[in-house]
Design a protein around this motif. Structure first.
Motif, mmCIF file in Angstrom:
data_model
loop_
_atom_site.group_PDB
_atom_site.id
_atom_site.type_symbol
_atom_site.label_atom_id
_atom_site.label_comp_id
_atom_site.label_asym_id
_atom_site.label_seq_id
_atom_site.Cartn_x
_atom_site.Cartn_y
_atom_site.Cartn_z
ATOM 1 N N MET A 100 36.689 23.006 61.210
ATOM 2 C CA MET A 100 35.428 22.410 60.842
ATOM 3 C C MET A 100 34.341 23.473 60.950
ATOM 4 S SD MET A 100 33.326 19.313 62.578
ATOM 5 C CE MET A 100 33.588 19.905 64.195
ATOM 6 N N ASN A 101 33.405 23.436 60.030
ATOM 7 C CA ASN A 101 32.298 24.380 60.028
ATOM 8 C C ASN A 101 31.023 23.705 60.511
ATOM 9 O OD1 ASN A 101 33.902 26.413 59.022
ATOM 10 N ND2 ASN A 101 33.318 26.039 56.917
ATOM 11 N N LEU A 102 30.256 24.437 61.292
ATOM 12 C CA LEU A 102 28.953 23.982 61.752
ATOM 13 C C LEU A 102 27.902 24.958 61.273
ATOM 14 C CD1 LEU A 102 29.554 23.010 65.497
ATOM 15 C CD2 LEU A 102 29.331 21.488 63.551
ATOM 16 N N ASN A 103 26.795 24.426 60.819
ATOM 17 C CA ASN A 103 25.658 25.243 60.434
ATOM 18 C C ASN A 103 24.639 25.136 61.565
ATOM 19 O OD1 ASN A 103 24.124 26.881 58.839
ATOM 20 N ND2 ASN A 103 23.378 25.250 57.519
ATOM 21 N N LEU A 104 24.443 26.220 62.296
ATOM 22 C CA LEU A 104 23.472 26.244 63.390
ATOM 23 C C LEU A 104 22.107 26.530 62.789
ATOM 24 C CD1 LEU A 104 25.542 28.357 65.935
ATOM 25 C CD2 LEU A 104 25.593 25.897 65.550
ATOM 26 N N LEU A 105 21.204 25.575 62.942
ATOM 27 C CA LEU A 105 19.920 25.648 62.246
ATOM 28 C C LEU A 105 18.848 26.379 63.041
ATOM 29 C CD1 LEU A 105 19.941 21.981 60.958
ATOM 30 C CD2 LEU A 105 20.625 24.044 59.727
ATOM 31 N N SER A 106 18.696 26.019 64.299
ATOM 32 C CA SER A 106 17.637 26.633 65.109
ATOM 33 C C SER A 106 17.906 26.364 66.575
ATOM 34 C CB SER A 106 16.272 26.059 64.724
ATOM 35 O OG SER A 106 16.219 24.678 65.045
ATOM 36 N N CYS A 107 17.173 27.061 67.409
ATOM 37 C CA CYS A 107 17.237 26.848 68.853
ATOM 38 C C CYS A 107 15.837 26.478 69.307
ATOM 39 C CB CYS A 107 17.720 28.106 69.565
ATOM 40 S SG CYS A 107 17.813 27.909 71.350
ATOM 41 N N ASP A 108 15.680 25.257 69.829
ATOM 42 C CA ASP A 108 14.353 24.799 70.218
ATOM 43 C C ASP A 108 14.133 24.814 71.725
ATOM 44 O OD1 ASP A 108 15.978 22.687 70.826
ATOM 45 O OD2 ASP A 108 14.904 21.212 69.622
ATOM 46 N N ALA A 109 14.954 25.558 72.456
ATOM 47 C CA ALA A 109 14.747 25.706 73.896
ATOM 48 C C ALA A 109 13.497 26.538 74.137
ATOM 49 C CB ALA A 109 15.954 26.375 74.535
ATOM 50 N N GLN A 110 12.763 26.202 75.191
ATOM 51 C CA GLN A 110 11.536 26.943 75.478
ATOM 52 C C GLN A 110 11.823 28.402 75.795
ATOM 53 O OE1 GLN A 110 9.569 24.812 78.609
ATOM 54 N NE2 GLN A 110 8.264 23.737 77.153
ATOM 55 N N ARG A 111 12.829 28.646 76.621
ATOM 56 C CA ARG A 111 13.229 30.009 76.962
ATOM 57 C C ARG A 111 14.726 30.139 76.714
ATOM 58 N NH1 ARG A 111 11.458 30.933 82.840
ATOM 59 N NH2 ARG A 111 12.432 32.933 82.423
ATOM 60 N N PRO A 112 15.130 30.430 75.477
ATOM 61 C CA PRO A 112 16.561 30.484 75.163
ATOM 62 C C PRO A 112 17.271 31.594 75.932
ATOM 63 C CG PRO A 112 15.254 31.200 73.283
ATOM 64 C CD PRO A 112 14.296 30.729 74.334
ATOM 65 N N ASP A 113 18.425 31.273 76.459
ATOM 66 C CA ASP A 113 19.255 32.211 77.197
ATOM 67 C C ASP A 113 20.228 32.869 76.216
ATOM 68 O OD1 ASP A 113 20.952 33.581 78.881
ATOM 69 O OD2 ASP A 113 21.305 31.875 80.230
ATOM 70 N N LYS A 114 19.900 34.086 75.797
ATOM 71 C CA LYS A 114 20.702 34.776 74.781
ATOM 72 C C LYS A 114 22.148 34.946 75.222
ATOM 73 C CE LYS A 114 16.947 37.451 72.795
ATOM 74 N NZ LYS A 114 16.456 38.802 72.506
ATOM 75 N N ARG A 115 22.331 35.282 76.467
ATOM 76 C CA ARG A 115 23.691 35.507 76.966
ATOM 77 C C ARG A 115 24.504 34.215 76.946
ATOM 78 N NH1 ARG A 115 25.286 37.156 82.993
ATOM 79 N NH2 ARG A 115 27.497 37.431 82.645
ATOM 80 N N ALA A 116 23.911 33.108 77.373
ATOM 81 C CA ALA A 116 24.616 31.822 77.382
ATOM 82 C C ALA A 116 24.950 31.371 75.959
ATOM 83 C CB ALA A 116 23.783 30.767 78.093
ATOM 84 N N ILE A 117 24.018 31.571 75.037
ATOM 85 C CA ILE A 117 24.265 31.191 73.645
ATOM 86 C C ILE A 117 25.380 32.039 73.061
ATOM 87 C CG2 ILE A 117 23.273 31.126 71.319
ATOM 88 C CD1 ILE A 117 20.557 30.508 72.667
ATOM 89 N N SER A 118 25.338 33.330 73.315
ATOM 90 C CA SER A 118 26.365 34.236 72.813
ATOM 91 C C SER A 118 27.737 33.869 73.374
ATOM 92 C CB SER A 118 25.999 35.671 73.186
ATOM 93 O OG SER A 118 26.974 36.565 72.755
ATOM 94 N N ASN A 119 27.810 33.605 74.664
ATOM 95 C CA ASN A 119 29.081 33.212 75.277
ATOM 96 C C ASN A 119 29.592 31.894 74.704
ATOM 97 O OD1 ASN A 119 29.150 35.464 76.916
ATOM 98 N ND2 ASN A 119 28.250 34.435 78.669
ATOM 99 N N CYS A 120 28.690 30.964 74.467
ATOM 100 C CA CYS A 120 29.059 29.673 73.893
ATOM 101 C C CYS A 120 29.633 29.858 72.491
ATOM 102 C CB CYS A 120 27.845 28.747 73.866
ATOM 103 S SG CYS A 120 28.156 27.157 73.091
ATOM 104 N N LEU A 121 28.966 30.648 71.666
ATOM 105 C CA LEU A 121 29.453 30.892 70.308
ATOM 106 C C LEU A 121 30.835 31.547 70.323
ATOM 107 C CD1 LEU A 121 26.274 32.142 68.409
ATOM 108 C CD2 LEU A 121 27.264 29.864 68.440
ATOM 109 N N ALA A 122 31.018 32.506 71.210
ATOM 110 C CA ALA A 122 32.312 33.178 71.303
ATOM 111 C C ALA A 122 33.405 32.204 71.737
ATOM 112 C CB ALA A 122 32.225 34.350 72.280
ATOM 113 N N GLU A 123 33.083 31.337 72.669
ATOM 114 C CA GLU A 123 34.076 30.399 73.195
ATOM 115 C C GLU A 123 34.464 29.317 72.186
ATOM 116 O OE1 GLU A 123 34.278 27.065 76.666
ATOM 117 O OE2 GLU A 123 33.301 28.959 77.150
ATOM 118 N N ILE A 124 33.478 28.729 71.519
ATOM 119 C CA ILE A 124 33.801 27.598 70.638
ATOM 120 C C ILE A 124 34.341 28.019 69.279
ATOM 121 C CG2 ILE A 124 32.197 26.046 71.772
ATOM 122 C CD1 ILE A 124 30.278 26.383 69.433
ATOM 123 N N SER A 125 34.024 29.260 68.868
ATOM 124 C CA SER A 125 34.482 29.675 67.543
ATOM 125 C C SER A 125 35.565 30.755 67.582
ATOM 126 C CB SER A 125 33.299 30.160 66.708
ATOM 127 O OG SER A 125 32.737 31.312 67.287
#
Length: 73
Positions: free
Chosen positions: A1-26
């Motif tokens: 399944m494909n997901l289109n990630l549109l935006s990140c609306d967190a006030q202070r996005p955690d780049k490392r956590a997002i990167s790790n999440c992307l690596a893990e789920i995809s």
């Protein structure tokens, strides 16, 4: 399944956590995940492929990180 990630609306996005999440789920490597994270945080959409066994955990992880997404069929 494909997901289109549109935006990140967190006030202070955690780049490392997002990167790790992307690596893990995809299943992509860390450097590509970091590059996609930068693109996403700049405001451009990113499309990733998620394995079917990871879909429910992927949805939860993306919501926790404040990432808006849409399912691409």
């Amino acid at each position: 399944m494909n997901l289109n990630l549109l935006s990140c609306d967190a006030q202070r996005p955690d780049k490392r956590a997002i990167s790790n999440c992307l690596a893990e789920i995809s299943g992509i490597d860390g450097s590509l995940a970091s590059e996609l994270t930068e693109i996403l945080l700049e405001g451009d959409p990113v499309e990733i492929e998620v394995e079917d066994k990871n879909t429910s955990s992927a949805y939860r992880a993306l919501r926790k990180l404040g990432i808006d997404y849409e399912i691409v069929e």
